[in-house]
Design a protein around this motif. Structure first.
Motif, PDB file in Angstrom:
ATOM      1  N   GLY A  85       0.844  -1.191   0.000  1.00  0.00           N
ATOM      2  CA  GLY A  85       0.000   0.000   0.000  1.00  0.00           C
ATOM      3  C   GLY A  85       0.877   1.236   0.000  1.00  0.00           C
ATOM      4  N   SER A  86       0.344   2.351  -0.499  1.00  0.00           N
ATOM      5  CA  SER A  86       1.195   3.540  -0.519  1.00  0.00           C
ATOM      6  C   SER A  86       1.395   4.087   0.885  1.00  0.00           C
ATOM      7  N   TYR A 111      -3.878  14.979   3.800  1.00  0.00           N
ATOM      8  CA  TYR A 111      -4.023  13.586   4.226  1.00  0.00           C
ATOM      9  C   TYR A 111      -3.593  13.479   5.688  1.00  0.00           C
ATOM     10  N   TYR A 188      -4.694  10.026  -6.246  1.00  0.00           N
ATOM     11  CA  TYR A 188      -5.920  10.262  -7.030  1.00  0.00           C
ATOM     12  C   TYR A 188      -5.672  10.829  -8.413  1.00  0.00           C
ATOM     13  N   SER A 213      -4.955   1.322  -4.857  1.00  0.00           N
ATOM     14  CA  SER A 213      -6.185   1.234  -4.062  1.00  0.00           C
ATOM     15  C   SER A 213      -7.351   2.013  -4.652  1.00  0.00           C
ATOM     16  N   LYS A 214      -7.082   3.098  -5.356  1.00  0.00           N
ATOM     17  CA  LYS A 214      -8.166   3.955  -5.790  1.00  0.00           C
ATOM     18  C   LYS A 214      -8.461   3.715  -7.264  1.00  0.00           C
ATOM     19  N   ARG A 222      -3.517  -4.192  -1.312  1.00  0.00           N
ATOM     20  CA  ARG A 222      -2.443  -3.456  -0.653  1.00  0.00           C
ATOM     21  C   ARG A 222      -1.178  -3.367  -1.513  1.00  0.00           C
ATOM     22  N   VAL A 223      -1.229  -2.546  -2.529  1.00  0.00           N
ATOM     23  CA  VAL A 223      -0.044  -2.297  -3.359  1.00  0.00           C
ATOM     24  C   VAL A 223       0.084  -0.798  -3.610  1.00  0.00           C
TER      25      VAL A 223
HETATM   26  C1  LIG Z   1      -5.844   6.430   0.045  1.00  0.00           C
HETATM   27  C2  LIG Z   1      -4.649   7.308   0.171  1.00  0.00           C
HETATM   28  C3  LIG Z   1      -3.372   6.783   0.377  1.00  0.00           C
HETATM   29  C4  LIG Z   1      -3.141   5.358   0.791  1.00  0.00           C
HETATM   30  O1  LIG Z   1      -3.350   4.425  -0.104  1.00  0.00           O
HETATM   31  P1  LIG Z   1      -3.013   2.912   0.172  1.00  0.00           P
HETATM   32  O2  LIG Z   1      -2.191   2.555  -1.013  1.00  0.00           O
HETATM   33  O3  LIG Z   1      -4.317   2.221   0.216  1.00  0.00           O
HETATM   34  O4  LIG Z   1      -2.228   2.771   1.440  1.00  0.00           O
HETATM   35  C5  LIG Z   1      -2.293   7.634   0.349  1.00  0.00           C
HETATM   36  N1  LIG Z   1      -2.446   8.955   0.195  1.00  0.00           N
HETATM   37  C6  LIG Z   1      -3.654   9.506   0.038  1.00  0.00           C
HETATM   38  C7  LIG Z   1      -3.766  10.976  -0.120  1.00  0.00           C
HETATM   39  C8  LIG Z   1      -4.792   8.701   0.043  1.00  0.00           C
HETATM   40  O5  LIG Z   1      -6.000   9.252  -0.044  1.00  0.00           O
END
Ligand SMILES: *Cc1c(COP(=O)(O)O)cnc(C)c1O
Length: 357
Positions: A85-86, A111, A188, A213-214, A222-223
């Protein structure tokens, strides 16, 4: 609280993720997941990876994924770091690249994991207020005499506002701070922005993070990854290899590679969200909401006369979940994930009813 806790644990203020309710039949618009499922080719690849091979550790370097991402972005594999995950990629970046004598600069509305990592790693934050219209003011990130950042981080589009900073403006910040790492969190960007990955070859201080994730509809896998100069990536690898050798499992690597390779599905599913977003914005504006311009898969909206927390609670009574932040400047807003057309129609109908009541 326990006497067995370390001093560090006593001092932590953990991040609180959006709720993942255990009930079905909710209209769940609170954590910015993609309304469409992942590509069928991703599911096929994950199924193909479930077998006797799970006996074996995965590739600690996830070379297949780095190669696929390098091809996709037109960079070299040494310019890519991958993580669980990021959020994990960001955590490593805070420790490896953003912790310095000088403060880490980031917006007041952003965030909410950033201040949490500052607490975890004992990094001095410097909070830079957004403009009145909730945009990032580039001037506020330019050095003034001896006053300059140790490092800078912001999401683009920003979260939870959804507002996009134009790529040329991002580059002004990066170019004006050659002694500081600038981390652009592009969770995003696929929903309406131009990626700063195009700039990494020109700026050795620029690190861009992305997530599956998005826009790739794989929050459950989780990448996440980072793209930047090979020296920045090496710093992340050093921390990762001092922490967990295998952050990506075999299924995650297989699924992520298949996702990167299915460009058509990716583009079509993002286009779908963008189309639905335009309709949702228009519908909410027709109900009197002020909606910030969004380049993300969520919108940030407030009503001139109705309280944001109350509207959120009213929606919840109707089994519709959106996100509300009890924070200065934004406590009248709701952050609403762009769902399917059907989910958005249910949301709009419910708000119409609430406002009429
Ligand atoms: C959702 C989100 C992340 C985290 O994403 P994951 O890869 O699901 O851990 C990171 N930064 C922002 C701004 C986010 O909205």
């Amino acid at each position: 609280m326990s006497r067995f806790w370390s001093a560090v644990v006593h001092g932590l203020t953990p991040y609180v993720p959006g709720e993942q309710p255990k009930l079905d039949n909710l209209v769940k618009l609170n954590t910015n997941e993609h309304p469409c499922g992942p590509s069928p080719k991703v599911l096929e690849a994950i199924r193909a990876a479930t077998g006797d091979g799970l006996r074996l550790y995965p590739d600690p370097n996830a070379d297949a994924l780095k190669a696929a991402l390098a091809r996709h972005h037109g960079v070299r594999p040494e310019q890519i770091f991958v993580g669980n995950g990021s959020d994990e990629v960001l955590a490593h970046a805070f420790m490896a690249l953003l912790k310095h004598e000088r403060a880490l600069w980031f917006p007041d509305i952003t965030y909410s994991f950033y201040p949490v990592y500052c607490g975890l790693y004992d990094i001095q934050p410097r909070i830079v207020p957004l403009a009145e219209d909730f945009s990032i003011r580039v001037e506020d990130y330019l050095p003034r005499g001896d006053e300059r950042a140790g490092a800078i981080i912001f999401p683009n589009p920003n979260a939870p506002t959804g507002r996009l900073l134009a790529l040329a403006e991002v580059e002004r910040i990066v170019a004006a701070n050659p002694e500081a790492v600038v981390l652009v969190d592009e969770a995003y960007v696929d929903f309406g922005g131009d990626s700063a990955i195009a700039l990494v070859d020109r700026h050795p201080n620029l690190l861009v993070t992305r997530t599956f994730s998005k826009s790739r509809a794989l929050a459950g896998l989780r990448v996440g990854y980072a793209v930047g100069d090979a020296a920045l990536i090496e710093a992340l690898e050093r921390v990762k290899n001092s922490f967990n050798s295998y952050p990506l499992d075999r299924l995650a690597i297989a699924g992520a590679v298949a996702s990167v390779e299915d460009e058509d599905y990716f583009r079509a599913s993002c286009a779908q969200v963008i189309e639905t977003r335009a309709r949702l914005v228009a519908d909410l504006q027709a109900l009197g909401f002020e909606v910030l311009p969004s380049a993300a898969n969520f919108i940030f909206a407030r009503h001139p006369t109705r309280d944001g927390a109350e509207l959120t609670a009213e929606l919840r009574r109707r089994a519709i979940i959106v996100r509300h932040f009890k924070a200065a400047r934004i406590d009248q807003f709701m952050r609403i994930t762009v769902g399917t057309d059907a989910q958005c129609a249910i949301l709009v109908a419910a708000l119409r009813e609430i406002l009429a009541g």
